[in-house]
Design an enzyme around this catalytic site. Structure first.
Site, PDB file in Angstrom:
ATOM      1  N   GLU A  48       0.851  -1.200   0.000  1.00  0.00           N
ATOM      2  CA  GLU A  48       0.000   0.000   0.000  1.00  0.00           C
ATOM      3  C   GLU A  48       0.883   1.246   0.000  1.00  0.00           C
ATOM      4  O   GLU A  48       1.996   1.237   0.545  1.00  0.00           O
ATOM      5  CB  GLU A  48      -0.892  -0.019   1.253  1.00  0.00           C
ATOM      6  N   ASN A 193     -12.297  -1.416  -1.249  1.00  0.00           N
ATOM      7  CA  ASN A 193     -11.596  -1.893  -0.053  1.00  0.00           C
ATOM      8  C   ASN A 193     -12.359  -1.406   1.180  1.00  0.00           C
ATOM      9  O   ASN A 193     -12.615  -0.203   1.318  1.00  0.00           O
ATOM     10  CB  ASN A 193     -10.173  -1.323   0.000  1.00  0.00           C
ATOM     11  N   GLU A 194     -12.718  -2.315   2.019  1.00  0.00           N
ATOM     12  CA  GLU A 194     -13.355  -1.962   3.298  1.00  0.00           C
ATOM     13  C   GLU A 194     -14.395  -0.854   3.103  1.00  0.00           C
ATOM     14  O   GLU A 194     -14.381   0.173   3.790  1.00  0.00           O
ATOM     15  CB  GLU A 194     -12.304  -1.554   4.336  1.00  0.00           C
ATOM     16  N   TYR A 272      -7.214  -9.036  11.202  1.00  0.00           N
ATOM     17  CA  TYR A 272      -5.878  -8.869  11.786  1.00  0.00           C
ATOM     18  C   TYR A 272      -5.807  -9.546  13.153  1.00  0.00           C
ATOM     19  O   TYR A 272      -6.818  -9.629  13.861  1.00  0.00           O
ATOM     20  CB  TYR A 272      -5.564  -7.372  11.955  1.00  0.00           C
ATOM     21  N   GLU A 327      -6.319  -9.186   3.622  1.00  0.00           N
ATOM     22  CA  GLU A 327      -5.528  -8.468   4.631  1.00  0.00           C
ATOM     23  C   GLU A 327      -5.519  -9.320   5.897  1.00  0.00           C
ATOM     24  O   GLU A 327      -6.594  -9.585   6.475  1.00  0.00           O
ATOM     25  CB  GLU A 327      -6.099  -7.082   4.931  1.00  0.00           C
ATOM     26  N   GLN A 376       1.950  -6.071   5.803  1.00  0.00           N
ATOM     27  CA  GLN A 376       2.169  -5.778   4.399  1.00  0.00           C
ATOM     28  C   GLN A 376       3.586  -6.199   4.011  1.00  0.00           C
ATOM     29  O   GLN A 376       4.365  -6.592   4.874  1.00  0.00           O
ATOM     30  CB  GLN A 376       1.936  -4.304   4.131  1.00  0.00           C
TER      31      GLN A 376
HETATM   32  O1  AHR Z   1      -3.183  -2.513   6.234  1.00  0.00           O
HETATM   33  C1  AHR Z   1      -3.499  -1.289   6.809  1.00  0.00           C
HETATM   34  C2  AHR Z   1      -4.973  -0.912   6.653  1.00  0.00           C
HETATM   35  O2  AHR Z   1      -5.764  -1.827   7.342  1.00  0.00           O
HETATM   36  C3  AHR Z   1      -5.513  -0.947   5.252  1.00  0.00           C
HETATM   37  O3  AHR Z   1      -5.254   0.219   4.546  1.00  0.00           O
HETATM   38  C4  AHR Z   1      -6.983  -1.082   5.480  1.00  0.00           C
HETATM   39  O4  AHR Z   1      -7.634  -1.726   4.433  1.00  0.00           O
HETATM   40  C5  AHR Z   1      -7.066  -1.847   6.779  1.00  0.00           C
HETATM   41  O5  AHR Z   1      -7.946  -1.293   7.665  1.00  0.00           O
END
Ligand code: AHR
Length: 523
Positions: A48, A193-194, A272, A327, A376
């Site tokens: 990103e 995205n999201e 995450y 992600e 990432q």
């Molecule tokens: O990876 C960091 C961020 O986490 C990304 O930009 C977003 O999609 C997520 O919330």
């Protein structure tokens, strides 16, 4: 008491109940059975425009003293090439829904403010053509996320045309004028995205309406990706975050009611390892309590995949739509003194175990999970690579990716095992995790994770079929759960050779505490 667990594709990872003193583990490998293919795309990366993930980490510019080819740093390319990265998701993340691709093509670049990530100035010197140049250097495929949040459908469609049309049209001519005559290939197209959050906080119904239009109009014109080519671009819709099922329901219901005019091939899941928000656990200098908490949080990935897969099965029993965990990774406090919003964190042995456990979970769900992207790639969150000016270091997470290379496009092989328990306070985890697979050449492999930070495990392997002649591979461990590689000491956490003994049906290997091992079983 001992309880054997059968762990086949799509079944629950449960911990066994055993005496806390037991250190022996038996892993039974059903070597003559096979499950689904484990897509290489579960080893995808995510780059990103965030902090030094691109600028400094990948792009240094052609005039830099740091060795580079056309502005892209050579050391990072060489390291990534070794991982055979199957795809790179780009340009975000939250950045994607505020990205206007024309700022980043051609001789005149327009600088903007990266409002999501520290208000940094985005020079746009790295854009579409530089990204594809980078992909060519590392031998990877493109996962492009278009701007659904703040862009128009026309803008996204024009971008996909710029990337994929041949030179009969203006879009292809514009790309050719920028030095790239041949159309690019796009393996995956992320439709936003999201969009339930940073991508516009949309109700699922609103997103679904927009998604259908993008699925229809963001056309790939590359003849090499034409319908029926077997190389078609896969469209990935925004799906759930964590255990919120509203997007899963809405997108999959719409897909089940689709007509000829649109479709999607994947649904995204973001999850995450972050026990509390905002992320506050340190990435180094932590103790066993943080270690156990992070591993416990990681294992929840299995529950989430089960939950969202069940909804997808309702609308798509043939499993045509892939679940793409685009992600994932451990999200910790930012390094003290680092620029706020750059998401810079250290990467320890513990995080290597997080990666291995996730790969094992993805493999067990290989029938539905056919893509995943760690967050990432360089310098951001759970990175493979850290850079500081001209210096570069490979993280423990990098080495887990390298050790798992044989799993790319492998075939799942069922295992059952007596895992024992690792207990700390009120956290109870399986002592060991195991996944078996056959690589594309037919060789049998076993990956083992010893979650227990204090006890080595004596692992007995019961393998059906022909006797095993040898067992050998690589193991990753280190003196401490928070051991890291640094620029000055880059070899603190690196894989070492490991071998076991194989005498007829008596096959054993000794697994160090807090370790990941990937072993070839020679039949
Ligand atoms: O990876 C960091 C961020 O986490 C990304 O930009 C977003 O999609 C997520 O919330």
């Amino acid at each position: 008491m001992r309880l054997a667990i059968k762990v086949a594709a799509g079944t629950l990872l449960a911990c066994s109940i055993t005496s806390a003193l037991a250190q022996d583990v038996t892993v039974t490998v059903e070597a003559e059975e096979s499950g689904p293919r484990i897509s290489r795309h579960i080893f995808g990366q995510f780059a990103e425009h965030l902090g030094t993930g691109i600028y400094g980490g990948v792009w240094v510019g052609p005039d830099s003293d740091i060795p580079n080819v056309r502005g892209i740093r050579t050391d990072v390319v060489d390291a990534l090439k070794r991982l055979k990265v199957p795809n790179v998701r780009y340009p975000g993340g939250c950045f994607a829904d505020e990205y206007h691709w024309r700022d980043g093509v051609g001789p005149e670049r327009r600088s903007t403010v990266n409002a999501n990530w520290g208000g940094a100035i985005e020079p746009n010197t790295f854009g579409t053509d530089e990204f594809f140049d980078f992909l060519g250097m590392i031998g990877s495929e493109a996962f492009i996320s278009v701007n659904v949040g703040s862009g128009t459908i026309q803008e996204a469609a024009d971008w996909v045309a710029y990337m994929t049309a041949d030179t009969r049209s203006s879009a292809g001519q514009e790309r050719a004028a920028n030095g790239h005559e041949d159309p690019y290939e796009i393996a995956f197209l992320g439709l936003g995205n999201e969009n339930w959050g940073c991508g516009g906080n949309m109700r699922p119904e609103h997103y679904v309406d927009l998604m259908k239009r993008h699925a229809r109009f963001d056309r790939n014109y590359n003849p090499a990706q034409a319908a029926g080519s077997g190389n078609e671009m896969r469209r990935i819709a925004v799906g759930p975050s964590g255990d919120d099922t509203r997007y899963t329901e809405a997108v999959m219901k719409a897909w089940s009611e689709r007509d000829w005019s649109w479709s999607i091939e994947g649904l995204s899941l973001h999850h995450y390892t972050v026990p509390e928000w905002p992320p506050s656990l340190p990435s180094v200098g932590f103790g066993e309590d943080d270690y156990a908490l992070i591993l416990q949080t990681t294992l929840k990935m299995d529950d989430l995949l089960r939950m969202h897969s069940a909804i997808m099965d309702k609308y798509d029993p043939e499993k045509e739509v892939a679940l793409v965990v685009d992600e994932w990774g451990v999200w910790l406090a930012e390094n003290p003194g680092s620029p706020q919003g750059f998401l810079q964190q250290q990467n320890s042995l513990r995080d290597a175990l997080v990666a291995a456990l996730n790969f094992n979970i993805f493999a067990r769900h290989a029938d539905r999970v056919r893509g995943a992207n760690i967050a990432q790639m360089v310098n951001v969150l759970q990175a493979m690579i850290l850079t500081d000016g001209p210096r570069m270091v490979l993280t423990p997470t990098y080495y887990v990716h390298e050790m798992y290379l044989p799993m790319q496009d492998a075939t799942f092989v069922p295992v059952s095992f007596e895992a024992g328990e690792y207990v700390l306070g009120d956290i109870t985890l399986p002592g060991v995790d195991a996944v078996a697979f056959r690589d594309t050449a037919g060789k049998l492999w076993l990956s083992l994770v010893n979650l227990d930070p204090g006890k080595a495990k004596d692992v007995r392997l019961a393998v059906s079929g022909p006797p095993i002649r040898s067992v050998a591979g690589k193991v990753l461990t280190a003196p401490k759960v928070d051991s890291i590689n640094t620029y000055d000491r880059p070899d603190e956490v690196v894989p070492k050779a490991i071998s076991g003994t194989a005498r007829g049906k008596n096959v054993r290997v000794s697994l160090p505490a807090k370790s990941v091992a990937v072993l070839a079983l020679e039949e």
